[in-house]
Each structure stands twice: as structure tokens, then as C-alpha cells.
Design an enzyme around this catalytic site. Sequence first.
Site, short mmCIF file in Angstrom:
data_model
loop_
_atom_site.label_atom_id
_atom_site.label_comp_id
_atom_site.label_asym_id
_atom_site.label_seq_id
_atom_site.Cartn_x
_atom_site.Cartn_y
_atom_site.Cartn_z
CG ASP A 303 -32.32 -32.89 -20.19
OD1 ASP A 303 -32.05 -32.84 -18.98
OD2 ASP A 303 -31.76 -32.18 -21.04
CE LYS A 330 -33.83 -28.39 -19.44
NZ LYS A 330 -32.99 -29.54 -19.82
CD1 TRP A 393 -29.05 -21.60 -18.61
CD2 TRP A 393 -28.75 -19.78 -17.38
NE1 TRP A 393 -28.12 -20.82 -19.25
CE2 TRP A 393 -27.92 -19.68 -18.51
CE3 TRP A 393 -28.73 -18.74 -16.45
CZ2 TRP A 393 -27.08 -18.60 -18.74
CZ3 TRP A 393 -27.90 -17.65 -16.68
CH2 TRP A 393 -27.08 -17.59 -17.81
CB CYS A 601 -18.31 -31.08 -31.54
SG CYS A 601 -16.97 -32.30 -31.63
#
Length: 693
Positions: A303, A330, A393, A601
Site C-alpha cells: 500500500d 507514504k 493526505w 466497518c
Amino acid sequence: MLLLPLSACHRISPGADSDTSVKADDWPSFGRTGSEQHFSPLKDITLKTVDRLKLAWHYDLEPGFTVSAPVTGEGKLFTTTGNSFIRAFDAASGKLLWEYDAKTRKIAQSPLHMYYGNKGIAYWNGRVFLVTTDGRVIALDAKTGRPLWQQREYGLNELRNTNGPPRIFGGKLIIGHGGADVSPIRGYVSAYDAMSGKRLWRFYTVPGDPSKPIDTKAEQVSRPTWKGDWFGKGGGGTAWNSFSYDPKLNLIYVGVGNGFPYNPKLRSPGGGDNLFLASIVAVNADTGAYVWHYQVCPQEGWDCTATMDMTLADVTINGKTRQVLMQAPKNGFFYVLDRKTGELLSAEKYAKVTWADRIDLKTGRPVENPGIRYQDHPGMFELWPGPQGAHSWLPQAYSPRTGLVYIPVIEMGALIGPPQPGMVGPAAGIGATMVPDAPLPGSRKSFLKAWDPVKQKVAWQIETPGVWPGGVLATAGDLVFQGRIDSRLVAYDAKTGKQVWSYKTNAPVVAPPISYRVNGKQYITVLTGSGSQGGGILATGNAAYRTDYALPRQVLTFALDGKDATPAFTMPDRIIAPDPQFRPDAARAQTGGMAFATTGCIACHGMNAIGGGAAPDLRYSGVIHDEAAMHAIVKNGALKLNGMPAFPQLSDSAIEDIRYYLRAVALQTAAAGGKPGAAPAGAAAAAAAAKGM
């Protein structure tokens, strides 16, 4: 494009914004100008006057996503909240002028369209521009809020969503989208004529069907880096956040995201770097044609994204002006590139990094550490930074006066390894086992770091509360403004880091502040309220602070000698209801906890069910004690208009398992005193609690 680096002895002196098209008084787009410096040239508010900075006006907002940046134009301030609810204010007085509701929650069909309200809007030439999370591109009349044109960027049935702010570069509206965490979609960036709404070009960030002829330079460069039987099974490369623009070079810079699946062996079985994943790509502003690229994570598998700010500045190197692009993506390295050619000038660690030892300046490639390629090794690798990144971000800022870049830095580690049997939901699709918030020594910290891009080291740093440091504003008054998760807006001396001013708010402040001037008076505006990614995998690190969904969220505007004040606010108590019908079952709590995590969730309701402000904290909700209400909300979408999507694919038994897990977590939290952060309510902890009751 990679060339030989400059020697380490080269020095960079402070330089000006390369995009001078924006008036000093205005803040019309996310980073103010195409250079994305998040810097205001206004200097009425200074180190000498900041002690007079007071609230000038405020506006009370509804609960929901407010982690977004406002913009200004025509003496008006424009905001977006929730899922594209737009408001226009008189920027000096705060008088509400008009409202526009994009009705995203009525139109949306995918849960992706409900996650993470849009992070910003844009103003240009009498128009306000927004992109809804379900893919509608809309231009509004800035005077009235009346829609002028609308286009659909992608279909409602596509696994894409748009929450990043649009940009206006040279009369063109530039937008990207997300979705590469759940599907092997083919990422792209689109440009529209800002006046007519006509789509002008589209740049694809990963190659197309390999059976078809190569027809672009981008395809010629990227296609050979995808190998084996990959097409339709691997993809990604969504450009969901960052764009920059140099009008003199006529280049638009695109920050490209991760691949799907994360596991490169599943995504591209024959190997390859998989361009343009995790890359900075320069394209021609008029045509969208490829010019150059630099990839921060070749064969991305963690990621890793390059979707963070790309700050442009014209600087002096040994007496010669160089045009540079600076990014803290990142992966924990700070990069300085020549933005004309893509030449790597330098790259050094700005946070803890375990996936690579260094960046080889001759090749531009990372020197990876053993074990990081989890697809080839058993066991788990301690990954720093984790998937949340060392910088997310929320924007950095750059001051041409100090030559420093001010970065909101996250220090969090994760564990990553090969996929495990029995994985379900989105977690199964990535092809890896990930513990995104592992309890590692030194983890769950954050900092504001003033970074010297020449020396490639910290000039000063401040440890900030929690793990979700707010976006940054730098000003010509030699001030740096940043919000904090402990409900404060703070100003620092840009040269030294000394705190010189703060304001106590009623809710966390993580959105980036802006500064503008109306009738000769300088203002600072910020929206309060937690949410967005901070409600997900970062919630555990923020658990010591109240980030409640229902805290009073506001537009706050400050000026010298302001006369406004907000009503007195007392933090409400949170009560966990008794649950006398609960019966301990450790295995069921474990099953429910896994379902809560893997079905998504956690994206809004928080890692380990610790609410992070994006949605209600379910440990304190009466819904978990009502079987019928839980099923009506989760399966049938009873609260869709409130922002809670329906999950019709979940079985009744899965919903009951999740409800059981939440009840176990609630009781565990109550047993620990019910205080924020009192209990590490993970699936295993909840199972243990259930077993011991």
C-alpha cells in the site's frame, strides 16, 4: 526518467512560488496555487501581532465529515462538508449566502461512495467546482450556487470513488479517483474544460489490454513492466489526491497510488516494476501525454503510494535556478526531483523506515531490506511506515522565506506477511496478511517536522498529540498553523518551532487551515471535526482523545482583534448501557471481531471499534442492544441518508456476530472505566473479555 544526481554539497536557497497566477489575497484551490505550497504571502498576522489573533466569526455545522479545506474567491468563502454539501459565506462577516446539496447519499449505490466525504473543492472564474464521491463532476455559479454543468466521470456500478479535491490548472479541471484497495481497476486522471464541462483528455496510470497495439508513449513505457497473465486480475494506480502544475513548463504532475492486489505475485505473476504504480508522473497539460516519471516503490506491495503533496518551488543551487518538486510520500523518504526532467536530486528518511535501507542515487531505486517481500518469505515482517504511511493526505506546507517544508508525520508500524487461509472480505483480496496498527515499541506517535530539503534533515520538530496530525499552513508572517487531535489550533514560529499562539476548539482540528484577505484584512479559516481516515486504522492511536462524531463541528475564522466568541461547551459524558442478556462466548467474539475488520466497518467506526470521529462510536450506541435495529441499519440501509451504507451481502448470522463483538467490546470498555483509550478492544481482547465474564 533517472539521471545522475547532484553532489551533496549543493545548497538550495529559498525560492518563490512557480505559479504566480493567483492573487495574494485569494485561496482558490486546495494548495492555493498549482505549486501546492500551502503558503500564504500575506503578512499582517506575524510573530509580533499573533497574540491579537481572535475569533472573527464562526458557523455551526452538522455532524459528519468536515476534514476538508475551504477556498475563497469574490470575497466569498466556500466550504464542503459531509458528502458534497456546499456552502458560500461572506468571507469577512460569515453571513451564509447560499447552500447546495449534491444529494450523494440518495444517489450512491456502493459503500465506497459513502466512505470519506470529499476533502475539498475549487474556485475559478466565478465558479465553484466539486466532484462527488459517486463520480459526478459539477460546476456551480459562485454567486447563486446554481449548477452550470454536470458530467459523470464513471458509472455508479464501478468500484471507484472520488474524495480528493479537484484542481483548476490553466482553465482545466483535473480530477482522479480511488478504489484500488478493493478492486483491480485501471486508474486514470481526467481533464475537463472548466467553462464548458467537455472532457479534454484522460491519462491512464496502468497499461491497458496487452493484446491491443501500443498507441501512446505512456503505454510504451508502462506495458513491459507488467508481466505474465495479469490483465483483468491486477491493476490499481488510482490518483486519488495530489496534483501539481507548472504553467511555465506546461506540465501537470500526478501522484499515483497503490496496486491491487497488494501482493505483486497475484497482481503481476511474471514480475516487473508495474508502472505507474506508486509514481510521480509528469504529463503535458494540454494533451495529457506522458513526459517523465519517477517511481518511489518499484513493484509496490505494501500500500505504498505517491499520492501525497508534490510541492513545487524555484530554488537556487550553486548560483543557478533549479525547478524542483518535493514530496514526502507514504514510504518514509523525502524526495527532491528536478521537475523539468524527473532527475532525482536527493532522497533521505524523514521517519522510521524498515522496508528499505536507502535510495540509490545512481539508479534512483530503493535498496530493499531482506524479508520485505512477504510473498517470498514465511512469517511477518515489521513494516515501518505501516499502510497509513509516514505522511498521509493531510498537506505539508513550504515557506519560501525559510526554505523549510513543514510535514505532518505519522510514526506507526505494522506487521505484514503472506495471506492466511480463511480470510474473507476486502482483506482477502489484497493477497497479504496485514496488522495495520501493531502494538510495537515507539509506535502510535506523530510529529510536525520542519524539514530542510537541502541538508535532508530535521530543522526542528514538535511531537503532536495522537497519530493524526493536522494539515499545515505556512504564511509570510513567518508563522506555521496546524490543528491537533486534542482540539486545538496552534501557531508556531516558522524558523524555530516555538509555539506562539493557540486556540481551544470544541472538536479536533485536522483539516488544513487557509489564509486570505478581504478589504485589506487578513483572515485564517479552518473547519473543525475529526473523521476521514482518522476514523479507521488510526483510531487506536487517537483513543486518548475525544473525537466523537457528534461533537460540535464548526467553521472558525480568525482575524486580528476579532470580536466573536462561541457558546460555552461542556464535553458530554458517554455512557455504556448495561447488557444483562449478554452471555460470554470467546469464539463468537473473535469471529465477530474478524467480520467487523474484514468487511470494512473499521473504515468509519474505527480500528478495534474505537470511534475516530467519522461515524458514531458503537461501543456507546444503543443500536448494538437491538437486534432488529442493527439489521435494519446494516443490511437494509435504514440510515443511508445519514451516511451509513447498506451491506445487503452480509448474512444475518454475520451481522449478529458483529453485534455480539460490539457488545463484548462495550462491556470490556465499561469494565475499564469507560474512558477513552482505557481498553485495547481488539478482536482477541474482546474474545478474552467475553471468556472471562
